[in-house]
Scaffold this motif. Structure first.
Motif, PDB file in Angstrom:
ATOM      1  N   PHE A 183       0.862  -1.178   0.000  1.00  0.00           N
ATOM      2  CA  PHE A 183       0.000   0.000   0.000  1.00  0.00           C
ATOM      3  C   PHE A 183       0.905   1.236   0.000  1.00  0.00           C
ATOM      4  O   PHE A 183       2.102   1.136   0.289  1.00  0.00           O
ATOM      5  CB  PHE A 183      -0.979  -0.023   1.185  1.00  0.00           C
ATOM      6  CG  PHE A 183      -0.345  -0.160   2.539  1.00  0.00           C
ATOM      7  CD1 PHE A 183       0.031  -1.402   3.033  1.00  0.00           C
ATOM      8  CD2 PHE A 183      -0.136   0.960   3.340  1.00  0.00           C
ATOM      9  CE1 PHE A 183       0.611  -1.526   4.289  1.00  0.00           C
ATOM     10  CE2 PHE A 183       0.437   0.843   4.600  1.00  0.00           C
ATOM     11  CZ  PHE A 183       0.817  -0.409   5.074  1.00  0.00           C
TER      12      PHE A 183
ATOM     13  N   PRO B  25      -3.259  -0.789  15.035  1.00  0.00           N
ATOM     14  CA  PRO B  25      -1.902  -1.255  15.242  1.00  0.00           C
ATOM     15  C   PRO B  25      -1.368  -0.690  16.561  1.00  0.00           C
ATOM     16  O   PRO B  25      -1.699   0.434  16.934  1.00  0.00           O
ATOM     17  CB  PRO B  25      -1.144  -0.665  14.048  1.00  0.00           C
ATOM     18  CG  PRO B  25      -1.892   0.596  13.718  1.00  0.00           C
ATOM     19  CD  PRO B  25      -3.327   0.342  14.069  1.00  0.00           C
ATOM     20  N   CYS B  26      -0.528  -1.475  17.217  1.00  0.00           N
ATOM     21  CA  CYS B  26      -0.105  -1.077  18.577  1.00  0.00           C
ATOM     22  C   CYS B  26       1.184  -0.279  18.583  1.00  0.00           C
ATOM     23  O   CYS B  26       1.564   0.275  19.619  1.00  0.00           O
ATOM     24  CB  CYS B  26       0.029  -2.301  19.465  1.00  0.00           C
ATOM     25  SG  CYS B  26       1.302  -3.443  18.908  1.00  0.00           S
ATOM     26  N   GLY B  27       1.916  -0.235  17.428  1.00  0.00           N
ATOM     27  CA  GLY B  27       3.183   0.490  17.407  1.00  0.00           C
ATOM     28  C   GLY B  27       4.115  -0.009  18.493  1.00  0.00           C
ATOM     29  O   GLY B  27       4.228  -1.227  18.718  1.00  0.00           O
TER      30      GLY B  27
ATOM     31  N   ASN C  68       5.301  -4.129  12.154  1.00  0.00           N
ATOM     32  CA  ASN C  68       6.680  -3.653  12.216  1.00  0.00           C
ATOM     33  C   ASN C  68       7.404  -4.291  13.407  1.00  0.00           C
ATOM     34  O   ASN C  68       7.096  -4.003  14.562  1.00  0.00           O
ATOM     35  CB  ASN C  68       6.684  -2.129  12.321  1.00  0.00           C
ATOM     36  CG  ASN C  68       8.066  -1.565  12.135  1.00  0.00           C
ATOM     37  OD1 ASN C  68       9.001  -1.998  12.798  1.00  0.00           O
ATOM     38  ND2 ASN C  68       8.207  -0.618  11.230  1.00  0.00           N
TER      39      ASN C  68
ATOM     40  N   GLU D 268       9.012  -1.960  16.057  1.00  0.00           N
ATOM     41  CA  GLU D 268       8.063  -1.387  17.004  1.00  0.00           C
ATOM     42  C   GLU D 268       7.604  -2.437  18.012  1.00  0.00           C
ATOM     43  O   GLU D 268       7.486  -2.155  19.212  1.00  0.00           O
ATOM     44  CB  GLU D 268       6.856  -0.800  16.257  1.00  0.00           C
ATOM     45  CG  GLU D 268       7.191   0.384  15.368  1.00  0.00           C
ATOM     46  CD  GLU D 268       7.673   1.606  16.147  1.00  0.00           C
ATOM     47  OE1 GLU D 268       8.855   1.634  16.539  1.00  0.00           O
ATOM     48  OE2 GLU D 268       6.871   2.536  16.347  1.00  0.00           O
TER      49      GLU D 268
ATOM     50  N   ASP E 213      -0.019  -8.074   9.348  1.00  0.00           N
ATOM     51  CA  ASP E 213      -0.720  -6.999   8.659  1.00  0.00           C
ATOM     52  C   ASP E 213      -2.123  -6.948   9.260  1.00  0.00           C
ATOM     53  O   ASP E 213      -2.813  -7.975   9.296  1.00  0.00           O
ATOM     54  CB  ASP E 213      -0.772  -7.306   7.152  1.00  0.00           C
ATOM     55  CG  ASP E 213      -1.253  -6.098   6.356  1.00  0.00           C
ATOM     56  OD1 ASP E 213      -2.304  -5.517   6.721  1.00  0.00           O
ATOM     57  OD2 ASP E 213      -0.591  -5.735   5.368  1.00  0.00           O
TER      58      ASP E 213
ATOM     59  N   PHE F  42      -4.471   7.017  16.919  1.00  0.00           N
ATOM     60  CA  PHE F  42      -3.437   7.897  16.364  1.00  0.00           C
ATOM     61  C   PHE F  42      -3.318   7.737  14.847  1.00  0.00           C
ATOM     62  O   PHE F  42      -2.271   7.367  14.324  1.00  0.00           O
ATOM     63  CB  PHE F  42      -2.090   7.664  17.071  1.00  0.00           C
ATOM     64  CG  PHE F  42      -1.171   8.852  17.022  1.00  0.00           C
ATOM     65  CD1 PHE F  42      -1.538  10.063  17.582  1.00  0.00           C
ATOM     66  CD2 PHE F  42       0.079   8.761  16.425  1.00  0.00           C
ATOM     67  CE1 PHE F  42      -0.692  11.154  17.530  1.00  0.00           C
ATOM     68  CE2 PHE F  42       0.939   9.850  16.370  1.00  0.00           C
ATOM     69  CZ  PHE F  42       0.545  11.047  16.922  1.00  0.00           C
ATOM     70  N   SER F  43      -4.428   8.023  14.164  1.00  0.00           N
ATOM     71  CA  SER F  43      -4.417   8.056  12.693  1.00  0.00           C
ATOM     72  C   SER F  43      -3.909   6.753  12.090  1.00  0.00           C
ATOM     73  O   SER F  43      -2.978   6.761  11.280  1.00  0.00           O
ATOM     74  CB  SER F  43      -3.562   9.223  12.202  1.00  0.00           C
ATOM     75  OG  SER F  43      -3.906  10.407  12.860  1.00  0.00           O
TER      76      SER F  43
ATOM     77  N   TYR G 110      -4.833   3.980   5.464  1.00  0.00           N
ATOM     78  CA  TYR G 110      -3.579   3.622   4.801  1.00  0.00           C
ATOM     79  C   TYR G 110      -3.839   2.902   3.472  1.00  0.00           C
ATOM     80  O   TYR G 110      -2.965   2.805   2.622  1.00  0.00           O
ATOM     81  CB  TYR G 110      -2.739   2.689   5.681  1.00  0.00           C
ATOM     82  CG  TYR G 110      -2.332   3.241   7.025  1.00  0.00           C
ATOM     83  CD1 TYR G 110      -2.463   4.593   7.324  1.00  0.00           C
ATOM     84  CD2 TYR G 110      -1.784   2.412   7.999  1.00  0.00           C
ATOM     85  CE1 TYR G 110      -2.075   5.093   8.558  1.00  0.00           C
ATOM     86  CE2 TYR G 110      -1.389   2.909   9.229  1.00  0.00           C
ATOM     87  CZ  TYR G 110      -1.544   4.242   9.506  1.00  0.00           C
ATOM     88  OH  TYR G 110      -1.155   4.724  10.729  1.00  0.00           O
TER      89      TYR G 110
HETATM   90  C1  LIG Z   1       0.773   6.158  13.569  1.00  0.00           C
HETATM   91  S1  LIG Z   1       1.356   4.665  14.243  1.00  0.00           S
HETATM   92  C2  LIG Z   1       0.221   4.406  15.581  1.00  0.00           C
HETATM   93  C3  LIG Z   1       0.652   3.319  16.538  1.00  0.00           C
HETATM   94  C4  LIG Z   1      -0.147   3.269  17.851  1.00  0.00           C
HETATM   95  N1  LIG Z   1      -1.561   3.125  17.614  1.00  0.00           N
HETATM   96  C5  LIG Z   1       0.124   4.489  18.706  1.00  0.00           C
HETATM   97  O1  LIG Z   1      -0.757   5.365  18.812  1.00  0.00           O
HETATM   98  O2  LIG Z   1       1.205   4.570  19.294  1.00  0.00           O
HETATM   99  C6  LIG Z   1       0.852   3.539  13.002  1.00  0.00           C
HETATM  100  C7  LIG Z   1       1.348   2.111  13.176  1.00  0.00           C
HETATM  101  O3  LIG Z   1       0.720   1.306  12.170  1.00  0.00           O
HETATM  102  C8  LIG Z   1       1.601   0.273  11.819  1.00  0.00           C
HETATM  103  N2  LIG Z   1       1.117  -0.233  10.534  1.00  0.00           N
HETATM  104  C9  LIG Z   1       1.069   0.442   9.350  1.00  0.00           C
HETATM  105  N3  LIG Z   1       0.492  -0.342   8.420  1.00  0.00           N
HETATM  106  C10 LIG Z   1       0.175  -1.508   9.018  1.00  0.00           C
HETATM  107  C11 LIG Z   1      -0.452  -2.695   8.572  1.00  0.00           C
HETATM  108  N4  LIG Z   1      -0.857  -2.832   7.321  1.00  0.00           N
HETATM  109  N5  LIG Z   1      -0.646  -3.698   9.458  1.00  0.00           N
HETATM  110  C12 LIG Z   1      -0.226  -3.579  10.744  1.00  0.00           C
HETATM  111  N6  LIG Z   1       0.390  -2.473  11.220  1.00  0.00           N
HETATM  112  C13 LIG Z   1       0.569  -1.451  10.373  1.00  0.00           C
HETATM  113  C14 LIG Z   1       2.950   0.937  11.812  1.00  0.00           C
HETATM  114  O4  LIG Z   1       3.971  -0.001  11.932  1.00  0.00           O
HETATM  115  C15 LIG Z   1       2.836   1.881  13.024  1.00  0.00           C
HETATM  116  O5  LIG Z   1       3.338   1.254  14.167  1.00  0.00           O
END
Ligand SMILES: C[S@@+](CC[C@H](N)C(=O)[O-])C[C@H]1O[C@@H](n2cnc3c(N)ncnc32)[C@H](O)[C@@H]1O
Length: 248
Positions: free
Chosen positions: A2, A48-50, A71, A74, A95, A112-113, A117
């Motif tokens: 994506f 996602p938990c970051g 990731n 993370e 994913d 957090f946005s 994606y």
């Molecule tokens: C903006 S951060 C927010 C993380 C967490 N919610 C926070 O507020 O700390 C977005 C997260 O989405 C993860 N991410 C992006 N695309 C993803 C996907 N397709 N599947 C799983 N995780 C994904 C990234 O690795 C990143 O950790």
């Protein structure tokens, strides 16, 4: 693949801990727990938990937390910070579009946005997965940028200053696709007038409240409420955030 995949796989870990504050997460979790009326020992999905800032907070309050992110860097940080806090997390490297839970959770959060994606259809399917993950009476909390506020007030450039560097974000908004394009730059200390080094580029679909609400399919939830922040602020055109709280 994506649009922002490379950004989130390769660039994001370089800035996530600077822009995502654990103190904000603690306040947000406190509000979510109260708003959802979570019972002791409830099961929480954070996707996602970051690096786990919300997951660790939930776990610290005694909830059983599953965190999903694709990731590994993370997730490694989440594992470390759980260890330091003396809590345990169930962390899954996946994913989020492939999440396949069914009724396991009392609360699911997407914070957090972390929506927009993908294509609109894939975003809708992701919302379905959160719905399916919840038990009857379970609560879903989504927090993202308010598209309508961005249309009117998105700055062309944002700067965040840290101890040894400055983050410069170049924003543009495509009114045809409603996608927010951001170029993220690192400026060395004292070099604020230089262009800096490009960290990465992201592209995220922003949704208006009515679009997001419709995508959630309000008819299958017993109730959907809107807020302008993760503290109960009423939603309006001027709130930078759009928060949905839906009860199954
Ligand atoms: C903006 S951060 C927010 C993380 C967490 N919610 C926070 O507020 O700390 C977005 C997260 O989405 C993860 N991410 C992006 N695309 C993803 C996907 N397709 N599947 C799983 N995780 C994904 C990234 O690795 C990143 O950790």
């Amino acid at each position: 693949m994506f649009q922002s995949e490379r950004f989130f796989r390769e660039s994001w870990p370089a800035i996530s801990q600077a822009v995502e504050s654990p103190a904000d997460a603690a306040r947000a979790v406190q509000w979510i727990v109260g708003r959802a009326g979570l019972k002791p020992g409830a099961r929480v999905l954070d996707a996602p938990c970051g690096f786990g800032r919300h997951s660790v907070e939930f776990a610290g309050k005694g909830y059983k937390v599953t965190g999903v992110d694709f990731n590994e860097t993370e997730l490694g940080r989440a594992r470390e910070s759980a260890g330091a806090a003396g809590v345990s997390l169930n962390l899954i490297c996946q994913d989020m579009r492939d999440m396949d839970f069914s009724g396991e959770f009392d609360l699911a959060v997407n914070l957090f946005s972390s929506i927009g994606y993908f294509s609109d259809d894939e975003d809708r399917l992701l919302l379905d997965r959160f719905w399916r993950a919840l038990s009857p009476g379970g609560v879903f909390v989504l927090d993202t940028r308010n598209r309508d506020q961005c249309v009117r007030s998105m700055p062309r450039e944002e700067r965040q200053r840290f101890e040894h560097w400055t983050l410069r974000i170049e924003n543009s908004f495509d009114p045809i696709t409603s996608r927010w394009l951001a170029r993220w730059w690192r400026l060395a200390a004292g070099a604020d007038d230089q262009p800096g080094d490009l960290i990465g580029e992201s592209e995220i679909r922003l949704y208006s409240a009515h679009e997001m609400r419709a995508m959630l399919r309000p008819e299958r939830w017993s109730r959907v409420d809107l807020y302008g922040a993760l503290d109960g602020t009423p939603f309006s055109l001027d709130t930078p955030r759009l928060v949905l709280v839906a009860r199954k």
